[in-house]
Design an enzyme around this catalytic site. Structure first.
Site, PDB file in Angstrom:
ATOM      1  N   CYS A  99       0.298   5.222  -0.987  1.00 55.28           N
ATOM      2  CA  CYS A  99      -1.136   5.263  -1.277  1.00 55.28           C
ATOM      3  C   CYS A  99      -1.650   6.684  -1.107  1.00 55.28           C
ATOM      4  O   CYS A  99      -1.332   7.341  -0.116  1.00 55.28           O
ATOM      5  CB  CYS A  99      -1.855   4.320  -0.315  1.00 55.28           C
ATOM      6  SG  CYS A  99      -3.624   4.255  -0.571  1.00 55.28           S
ATOM      7  N   HIS A 141      -2.878  -4.229  -4.694  1.00 58.25           N
ATOM      8  CA  HIS A 141      -3.086  -3.084  -3.811  1.00 58.25           C
ATOM      9  C   HIS A 141      -4.488  -2.493  -4.016  1.00 58.25           C
ATOM     10  O   HIS A 141      -5.200  -2.221  -3.042  1.00 58.25           O
ATOM     11  CB  HIS A 141      -1.998  -2.039  -4.110  1.00 58.25           C
ATOM     12  CG  HIS A 141      -2.123  -0.754  -3.352  1.00 58.25           C
ATOM     13  ND1 HIS A 141      -1.128  -0.287  -2.514  1.00 58.25           N
ATOM     14  CD2 HIS A 141      -3.103   0.190  -3.319  1.00 58.25           C
ATOM     15  CE1 HIS A 141      -1.514   0.877  -1.990  1.00 58.25           C
ATOM     16  NE2 HIS A 141      -2.697   1.193  -2.466  1.00 58.25           N
ATOM     17  N   GLU A 142      -4.898  -2.330  -5.272  1.00 55.21           N
ATOM     18  CA  GLU A 142      -6.200  -1.707  -5.549  1.00 55.21           C
ATOM     19  C   GLU A 142      -7.353  -2.617  -5.146  1.00 55.21           C
ATOM     20  O   GLU A 142      -8.362  -2.150  -4.613  1.00 55.21           O
ATOM     21  CB  GLU A 142      -6.321  -1.308  -7.020  1.00 55.21           C
ATOM     22  CG  GLU A 142      -5.289  -0.309  -7.529  1.00 55.21           C
ATOM     23  CD  GLU A 142      -5.120   0.927  -6.657  1.00 55.21           C
ATOM     24  OE1 GLU A 142      -6.067   1.297  -5.948  1.00 55.21           O
ATOM     25  OE2 GLU A 142      -4.025   1.510  -6.668  1.00 55.21           O
ATOM     26  N   HIS A 145      -8.222  -2.423  -1.582  1.00 52.35           N
ATOM     27  CA  HIS A 145      -9.080  -1.283  -1.224  1.00 52.35           C
ATOM     28  C   HIS A 145     -10.559  -1.663  -1.252  1.00 52.35           C
ATOM     29  O   HIS A 145     -11.359  -1.138  -0.481  1.00 52.35           O
ATOM     30  CB  HIS A 145      -8.873  -0.116  -2.196  1.00 52.35           C
ATOM     31  CG  HIS A 145      -7.712   0.773  -1.853  1.00 52.35           C
ATOM     32  ND1 HIS A 145      -7.624   1.457  -0.668  1.00 52.35           N
ATOM     33  CD2 HIS A 145      -6.591   1.094  -2.555  1.00 52.35           C
ATOM     34  CE1 HIS A 145      -6.497   2.171  -0.649  1.00 52.35           C
ATOM     35  NE2 HIS A 145      -5.842   1.965  -1.782  1.00 52.35           N
TER      36      HIS A 145
HETATM   37 ZN   LIG Z   1      -4.016   2.763  -2.216  1.00 49.85          ZN
END
Ligand SMILES: [Zn+2]
Length: 168
Positions: A99, A141-142, A145
């Protein structure tokens, strides 16, 4: 406009819950261009708005063809406004992640092997996309966030450091 990549596992911007977007306007359109540019300039496979300092629910993603041992071939890119995961596969996969906001480390994370993501595109049309394997991992993953979650929270094995790997 300039942007700064937010880093650090205790960075409050990276740990906040991002706000849903209610309408498309010029300010948001400008921001989408910056988000996309930031992803490409930093060699990311995806980038979420909080990573450049804005707690709103937008992600930039790429779709790739994963070839073992080779660099991933780029198939496309998608900006997603208010993305929501649906139809999560029961089957899980474990893959290595890194990341831009947690530099120098990588590690293995368990994710759904396939997902359907519902989102609004920059022209304000509702869309959905079925993604699997690496492309499903990118979106999971995004979207994490946007909920203040970092991949290091979900490691199934101890973290590794790029700097240590290079010494070997
Ligand atoms: Zn990330």
């Amino acid at each position: 406009m300039k942007y700064t990549i937010q880093t650090g596992i205790n960075n409050p911007i990276l740990r906040a819950i991002s706000e849903e977007i209610k309408e498309i306007n010029d300010e948001l359109k400008d921001f989408l261009l910056i988000l996309r540019r930031a992803m490409w300039e930093n060699d990311g496979v995806g980038l979420a708005a909080p990573q450049i300092g804005k707690n709103i629910r937008v992600i930039a993603t790429t779709q790739r063809e994963k070839k073992s041992g080779k660099k991933n071939k780029l198939l496309g890119e998608t900006i997603m406004i208010n993305p929501v995961l649906k139809e999560l596969s029961k089957e899980m996969i474990i893959a290595e992640e890194a990341c831009l906001s947690v530099p120098d480390v990588f590690g293995k994370v368990k994710r759904h092997k396939s997902v359907v993501v519902h989102y609004t595109d920059p022209k304000w049309n509702v869309q959905k996309k079925k993604l699997k394997d690496f492309n499903a991992t990118i979106v999971q993953h995004e979207i994490d966030h946007l909920d203040g979650v970092l991949f290091v929270d979900k490691l199934v094995k101890p973290i590794k450091r790029f700097s240590e790997e290079k010494k070997k």
